[in-house]
Design a protein around this motif. Sequence first.
Motif, PDB file in Angstrom:
ATOM      1  N   GLN A 118       8.112   9.878 -17.913  1.00 22.95           N
ATOM      2  CA  GLN A 118       8.225  11.006 -18.291  1.00 22.95           C
ATOM      3  C   GLN A 118       7.904  12.215 -16.914  1.00 22.95           C
ATOM      4  OE1 GLN A 118       4.908  12.053 -20.566  1.00 22.95           O
ATOM      5  NE2 GLN A 118       4.935  14.216 -20.485  1.00 22.95           N
ATOM      6  N   SER A 119       7.430  11.550 -15.796  1.00 23.13           N
ATOM      7  CA  SER A 119       7.212  12.158 -14.482  1.00 23.13           C
ATOM      8  C   SER A 119       8.168  11.591 -13.552  1.00 23.13           C
ATOM      9  CB  SER A 119       5.840  11.979 -14.068  1.00 23.13           C
ATOM     10  OG  SER A 119       4.738  12.407 -15.430  1.00 23.13           O
ATOM     11  N   GLY A 120       8.868  11.003 -13.964  1.00 25.10           N
ATOM     12  CA  GLY A 120       9.817  10.215 -12.970  1.00 25.10           C
ATOM     13  C   GLY A 120       9.375   9.090 -12.169  1.00 25.10           C
ATOM     14  N   VAL A 121       8.248   8.497 -12.347  1.00 27.44           N
ATOM     15  CA  VAL A 121       7.557   7.589 -11.605  1.00 27.44           C
ATOM     16  C   VAL A 121       7.791   6.295 -12.310  1.00 27.44           C
ATOM     17  CG1 VAL A 121       5.289   6.468 -10.964  1.00 27.44           C
ATOM     18  CG2 VAL A 121       5.528   8.807 -11.311  1.00 27.44           C
ATOM     19  N   VAL A 138       7.228   2.481 -12.587  1.00 27.90           N
ATOM     20  CA  VAL A 138       6.186   1.744 -12.594  1.00 27.90           C
ATOM     21  C   VAL A 138       6.475   0.122 -13.066  1.00 27.90           C
ATOM     22  CG1 VAL A 138       3.772   1.331 -13.921  1.00 27.90           C
ATOM     23  CG2 VAL A 138       4.663   3.642 -13.543  1.00 27.90           C
ATOM     24  N   VAL A 139       5.783  -0.795 -12.057  1.00 32.97           N
ATOM     25  CA  VAL A 139       5.720  -2.089 -12.428  1.00 32.97           C
ATOM     26  C   VAL A 139       4.273  -2.545 -12.496  1.00 32.97           C
ATOM     27  CG1 VAL A 139       6.628  -4.304 -11.781  1.00 32.97           C
ATOM     28  CG2 VAL A 139       8.047  -2.584 -11.730  1.00 32.97           C
ATOM     29  N   ILE A 140       3.676  -3.183 -13.532  1.00 34.96           N
ATOM     30  CA  ILE A 140       2.568  -3.555 -13.848  1.00 34.96           C
ATOM     31  C   ILE A 140       2.501  -5.165 -13.645  1.00 34.96           C
ATOM     32  CG2 ILE A 140       0.476  -3.886 -15.441  1.00 34.96           C
ATOM     33  CD1 ILE A 140       1.882  -1.197 -16.788  1.00 34.96           C
ATOM     34  N   LEU A 141       1.763  -5.708 -12.967  1.00 34.48           N
ATOM     35  CA  LEU A 141       1.347  -7.132 -12.717  1.00 34.48           C
ATOM     36  C   LEU A 141      -0.035  -7.339 -13.237  1.00 34.48           C
ATOM     37  CD1 LEU A 141       2.517  -7.637  -9.148  1.00 34.48           C
ATOM     38  CD2 LEU A 141       3.798  -7.696 -11.440  1.00 34.48           C
ATOM     39  N   ARG A 142       0.090  -8.325 -14.290  1.00 32.21           N
ATOM     40  CA  ARG A 142      -1.227  -8.755 -15.010  1.00 32.21           C
ATOM     41  C   ARG A 142      -1.505 -10.066 -14.387  1.00 32.21           C
ATOM     42  NH1 ARG A 142      -4.770 -12.495 -17.098  1.00 32.21           N
ATOM     43  NH2 ARG A 142      -5.850 -11.628 -18.954  1.00 32.21           N
ATOM     44  N   LEU A 143      -2.771 -10.124 -13.570  1.00 33.86           N
ATOM     45  CA  LEU A 143      -2.889 -11.259 -13.026  1.00 33.86           C
ATOM     46  C   LEU A 143      -3.902 -12.175 -13.638  1.00 33.86           C
ATOM     47  CD1 LEU A 143      -3.723  -9.480  -9.348  1.00 33.86           C
ATOM     48  CD2 LEU A 143      -1.524 -10.303 -10.441  1.00 33.86           C
ATOM     49  N   ALA A 144      -3.592 -13.393 -13.407  1.00 33.86           N
ATOM     50  CA  ALA A 144      -4.407 -14.670 -14.038  1.00 33.86           C
ATOM     51  C   ALA A 144      -5.757 -14.597 -12.973  1.00 33.86           C
ATOM     52  CB  ALA A 144      -3.925 -15.823 -14.223  1.00 33.86           C
ATOM     53  N   ASP A 163      14.627  -3.738  -8.045  1.00 29.22           N
ATOM     54  CA  ASP A 163      15.281  -2.689  -8.447  1.00 29.22           C
ATOM     55  C   ASP A 163      14.912  -2.311  -9.744  1.00 29.22           C
ATOM     56  OD1 ASP A 163      17.322  -0.749  -9.112  1.00 29.22           O
ATOM     57  OD2 ASP A 163      19.104  -2.033  -8.677  1.00 29.22           O
ATOM     58  N   GLY A 164      14.323  -1.021  -9.810  1.00 29.23           N
ATOM     59  CA  GLY A 164      13.776  -0.439 -11.266  1.00 29.23           C
ATOM     60  C   GLY A 164      14.821  -0.432 -12.217  1.00 29.23           C
ATOM     61  N   GLN A 165      15.932   0.050 -11.771  1.00 35.03           N
ATOM     62  CA  GLN A 165      17.205   0.311 -12.438  1.00 35.03           C
ATOM     63  C   GLN A 165      17.370  -1.015 -13.312  1.00 35.03           C
ATOM     64  OE1 GLN A 165      18.384   3.258 -13.041  1.00 35.03           O
ATOM     65  NE2 GLN A 165      16.718   4.019 -11.743  1.00 35.03           N
ATOM     66  N   ARG A 166      17.407  -2.206 -12.737  1.00 37.59           N
ATOM     67  CA  ARG A 166      17.534  -3.559 -13.162  1.00 37.59           C
ATOM     68  C   ARG A 166      16.569  -4.139 -14.085  1.00 37.59           C
ATOM     69  NH1 ARG A 166      21.935  -6.476  -9.201  1.00 37.59           N
ATOM     70  NH2 ARG A 166      22.008  -7.332 -11.217  1.00 37.59           N
ATOM     71  N   LEU A 167      15.542  -3.835 -13.985  1.00 33.81           N
ATOM     72  CA  LEU A 167      14.288  -4.365 -14.726  1.00 33.81           C
ATOM     73  C   LEU A 167      14.434  -3.991 -16.237  1.00 33.81           C
ATOM     74  CD1 LEU A 167      11.340  -3.954 -12.233  1.00 33.81           C
ATOM     75  CD2 LEU A 167      12.656  -6.068 -12.596  1.00 33.81           C
ATOM     76  N   ARG A 168      14.317  -5.149 -17.003  1.00 33.60           N
ATOM     77  CA  ARG A 168      14.275  -4.909 -18.500  1.00 33.60           C
ATOM     78  C   ARG A 168      12.980  -4.670 -18.760  1.00 33.60           C
ATOM     79  NH1 ARG A 168      17.168  -9.349 -17.944  1.00 33.60           N
ATOM     80  NH2 ARG A 168      15.867 -10.657 -18.836  1.00 33.60           N
ATOM     81  N   ARG A 169      11.855  -4.938 -18.154  1.00 39.96           N
ATOM     82  CA  ARG A 169      10.405  -5.137 -18.320  1.00 39.96           C
ATOM     83  C   ARG A 169       9.655  -4.353 -17.496  1.00 39.96           C
ATOM     84  NH1 ARG A 169      12.631  -9.532 -19.960  1.00 39.96           N
ATOM     85  NH2 ARG A 169      12.167 -10.352 -22.110  1.00 39.96           N
ATOM     86  N   ARG A 170       8.587  -3.846 -17.565  1.00 44.10           N
ATOM     87  CA  ARG A 170       7.700  -3.207 -16.670  1.00 44.10           C
ATOM     88  C   ARG A 170       6.171  -3.869 -16.634  1.00 44.10           C
ATOM     89  NH1 ARG A 170      11.156  -1.149 -13.861  1.00 44.10           N
ATOM     90  NH2 ARG A 170      12.306   0.523 -14.710  1.00 44.10           N
ATOM     91  N   LEU A 171       5.972  -4.922 -17.370  1.00 42.66           N
ATOM     92  CA  LEU A 171       4.735  -5.603 -17.430  1.00 42.66           C
ATOM     93  C   LEU A 171       4.907  -7.014 -16.990  1.00 42.66           C
ATOM     94  CD1 LEU A 171       1.667  -5.844 -17.848  1.00 42.66           C
ATOM     95  CD2 LEU A 171       2.247  -6.195 -20.255  1.00 42.66           C
ATOM     96  N   PHE A 172       4.629  -7.787 -16.250  1.00 43.95           N
ATOM     97  CA  PHE A 172       4.723  -9.080 -15.868  1.00 43.95           C
ATOM     98  C   PHE A 172       3.482  -9.881 -15.660  1.00 43.95           C
ATOM     99  CE2 PHE A 172       8.199  -6.704 -14.099  1.00 43.95           C
ATOM    100  CZ  PHE A 172       9.581  -7.293 -14.785  1.00 43.95           C
TER     101      PHE A 172
END
Length: 164
Positions: A1-4, A6-12, A67-76
């Motif tokens: 929505q804001s053009g940001v 984002v990639v989120i990393l959920r750490l163990a 490369d954000g354009q190639r990522l299928r997910r945003r949470l890892f």
Amino acid sequence: QSGVDVVILRLASVYGPGMTQDLYIRSMVEGAVRGQSVRFATGGSMRRDYVYIKDVAQAIHLALAADGQRLRRRLFLIASGTTHTAAEVAERVRGVLPSADIDIGMGLSQWEARAVRTRASLDIRHAREELGYAPKYDLRGGVTDYIQALRAAPLVNGGTHGGG
């Protein structure tokens, strides 16, 4: 929505030099390096997916470079992909530092009994596939590096075990 982008990393459960969360592993490693006896009445069967700080740094670098354009997910999920009990952690610490005086009871406190139900190894498949993440440190390797780092830069402040 804001053009940001984002990639989120959920750490163990992150461990290593500089950690502030008081997990069993911190008390065991740092106590052993100081030559202190480390005692826990309970917790030996408490499981966690421990991930070494250098693997977390690798994951952050990969996420920033992706490369954000190639990522299928945003949470890892970022983890080792394997759980270890606190008793196994004690064995690894003693394996690297045979003088370590660690004793941990196999029972669980009420808190630990509730918490252990939520502990499982995290599936890092998507982080491998899309970011190229591959943990380089198993528990023994991480504990070894942690001990070496502490010996190279002695601890300034101690930690006490708060459970977990």
